[in-house]
Design a protein around this motif. Structure first.
Motif, short mmCIF file in Angstrom:
data_model
loop_
_atom_site.label_atom_id
_atom_site.label_comp_id
_atom_site.label_asym_id
_atom_site.label_seq_id
_atom_site.Cartn_x
_atom_site.Cartn_y
_atom_site.Cartn_z
N ALA A 30 -5.85 -5.34 4.57
CA ALA A 30 -7.18 -4.92 5.03
C ALA A 30 -7.13 -4.38 6.45
CB ALA A 30 -8.17 -6.08 4.94
N THR A 31 -6.37 -5.04 7.32
CA THR A 31 -6.28 -4.55 8.69
C THR A 31 -5.51 -3.23 8.76
OG1 THR A 31 -4.34 -5.94 9.09
CG2 THR A 31 -6.48 -6.82 9.76
N LEU A 32 -4.54 -3.06 7.88
CA LEU A 32 -3.81 -1.79 7.82
C LEU A 32 -4.75 -0.65 7.42
CD1 LEU A 32 -1.22 -0.07 7.83
CD2 LEU A 32 -0.86 -0.79 5.45
N VAL A 33 -5.53 -0.86 6.38
CA VAL A 33 -6.45 0.18 5.92
C VAL A 33 -7.51 0.46 6.97
CG1 VAL A 33 -8.19 0.75 4.17
CG2 VAL A 33 -6.03 -0.28 3.49
N GLY A 35 -7.25 -0.03 10.23
CA GLY A 35 -6.60 0.66 11.33
C GLY A 35 -6.36 2.12 11.04
N ILE A 36 -5.98 2.43 9.81
CA ILE A 36 -5.78 3.82 9.40
C ILE A 36 -7.11 4.57 9.41
CG2 ILE A 36 -5.13 5.30 7.46
CD1 ILE A 36 -3.00 3.16 6.77
N LEU A 37 -8.16 3.94 8.91
CA LEU A 37 -9.49 4.57 8.89
C LEU A 37 -9.98 4.88 10.30
CD1 LEU A 37 -11.37 2.55 6.13
CD2 LEU A 37 -10.94 5.01 6.13
N LEU A 38 -9.87 3.91 11.19
CA LEU A 38 -10.34 4.11 12.56
C LEU A 38 -9.51 5.17 13.29
CD1 LEU A 38 -11.13 0.45 13.66
CD2 LEU A 38 -12.74 2.24 13.01
N SER A 39 -8.20 5.13 13.11
CA SER A 39 -7.34 6.13 13.74
C SER A 39 -7.64 7.52 13.20
CB SER A 39 -5.87 5.78 13.51
OG SER A 39 -5.53 4.56 14.12
N GLY A 40 -7.86 7.62 11.90
CA GLY A 40 -8.20 8.91 11.30
C GLY A 40 -9.54 9.44 11.80
N SER A 44 -8.89 0.53 18.98
CA SER A 44 -9.10 -0.51 17.97
C SER A 44 -8.24 -0.26 16.74
CB SER A 44 -10.57 -0.57 17.56
OG SER A 44 -11.38 -0.88 18.66
N GLY A 45 -8.19 0.98 16.31
CA GLY A 45 -7.37 1.33 15.15
C GLY A 45 -5.90 1.05 15.39
N GLN A 46 -5.41 1.43 16.56
CA GLN A 46 -4.01 1.18 16.90
C GLN A 46 -3.73 -0.32 16.97
OE1 GLN A 46 -1.47 3.69 17.65
NE2 GLN A 46 -2.98 4.85 16.50
N ALA A 47 -4.66 -1.08 17.55
CA ALA A 47 -4.47 -2.53 17.64
C ALA A 47 -4.42 -3.18 16.26
CB ALA A 47 -5.59 -3.15 18.48
N LEU A 48 -5.25 -2.69 15.34
CA LEU A 48 -5.26 -3.24 13.99
C LEU A 48 -3.97 -2.95 13.23
CD1 LEU A 48 -8.93 -2.55 12.90
CD2 LEU A 48 -7.86 -4.77 13.24
N LEU A 49 -3.28 -1.90 13.60
CA LEU A 49 -2.01 -1.60 12.94
C LEU A 49 -0.94 -2.65 13.27
CD1 LEU A 49 -1.80 2.28 13.36
CD2 LEU A 49 -2.42 0.98 11.32
N TYR A 50 -1.17 -3.42 14.33
CA TYR A 50 -0.22 -4.47 14.72
C TYR A 50 -0.51 -5.80 14.05
CZ TYR A 50 1.54 -1.37 18.28
OH TYR A 50 2.10 -0.30 18.93
N LEU A 96 0.88 -1.16 0.00
CA LEU A 96 0.00 0.00 0.00
C LEU A 96 0.92 1.21 0.00
CD1 LEU A 96 -2.95 1.12 0.39
CD2 LEU A 96 -2.43 1.18 2.82
N SER A 97 0.71 2.12 -0.90
CA SER A 97 1.61 3.26 -0.97
C SER A 97 1.37 4.21 0.21
CB SER A 97 1.42 4.02 -2.29
OG SER A 97 0.17 4.66 -2.31
N ALA A 98 2.40 4.93 0.58
CA ALA A 98 2.30 5.88 1.68
C ALA A 98 1.30 6.98 1.33
CB ALA A 98 3.66 6.46 2.00
N SER A 99 1.26 7.37 0.06
CA SER A 99 0.32 8.42 -0.33
C SER A 99 -1.13 7.93 -0.24
CB SER A 99 0.63 8.93 -1.74
OG SER A 99 0.49 7.89 -2.69
N SER A 100 -1.38 6.68 -0.56
CA SER A 100 -2.72 6.11 -0.42
C SER A 100 -3.11 6.04 1.05
CB SER A 100 -2.80 4.72 -1.03
OG SER A 100 -2.61 4.77 -2.41
N ALA A 101 -2.17 5.66 1.90
CA ALA A 101 -2.44 5.60 3.33
C ALA A 101 -2.74 6.99 3.89
CB ALA A 101 -1.26 4.98 4.06
N ALA A 102 -1.97 7.99 3.46
CA ALA A 102 -2.19 9.36 3.93
C ALA A 102 -3.55 9.88 3.44
CB ALA A 102 -1.07 10.26 3.45
#
Length: 124
Positions: free
Chosen positions: A81-84, A86-91, A70-76, A23-29
């Motif tokens: 899918a869990t990365l995206v 986790g990013i959505l929940l954290s955002g 939950s978002g932070q836990a999913l980043l681990y 997943l690109s960093a720009s897509s994550a941002a």
């Protein structure tokens, strides 16, 4: 909001360090920014539902705490899918926090001197 700042500052490193489909960093941002923007727009309406149930608006902080955790836990957890997610929940939690603080200042101190009270809260 410290956990949200952690994600914002380290998002590029988090994405690069993950194994699995890239997943690109720009897509994550973009995902994080979109989630926080949507949350800033929706926070007022969501907290009005809490007010309608007879609870104070500040109860939404409990929800945000659980969403951010939950978002932070999913980043681990490995996987794209869990990365995206986790990013959505954290955002979402990050964006809602700032909107919620503005609303709570108005609820606690009233609307008469809202600008002055908010600037005092925000640290002038």
């Amino acid at each position: 909001s410290g956990a949200g700042l952690f994600v914002v500052i380290n998002l590029g490193s988090i994405v690069e360090s993950r194994s699995g489909p890239a997943l690109s960093a720009s897509s994550a941002a973009t995902t994080f920014s979109g989630a926080q923007s949507a949350a800033r727009l929706a926070t007022g309406s969501l907290t009005n539902l809490i007010l309608g149930k007879g609870r104070p608006r500040s109860w939404y902080f409990v929800v945000l705490l659980c969403v951010m955790a939950s978002g932070q836990a999913l980043l681990y957890v490995s996987g794209r899918a869990t990365l995206v997610l986790g990013i959505l929940l954290s955002g979402w939690a990050f964006g809602s926090t700032y909107s919620l603080m503005v609303l709570i200042v108005g609820d606690v101190f009233g609307q008469t001197y809202f600008a002055s009270n908010y600037m005092f809260y925000d640290g002038i």
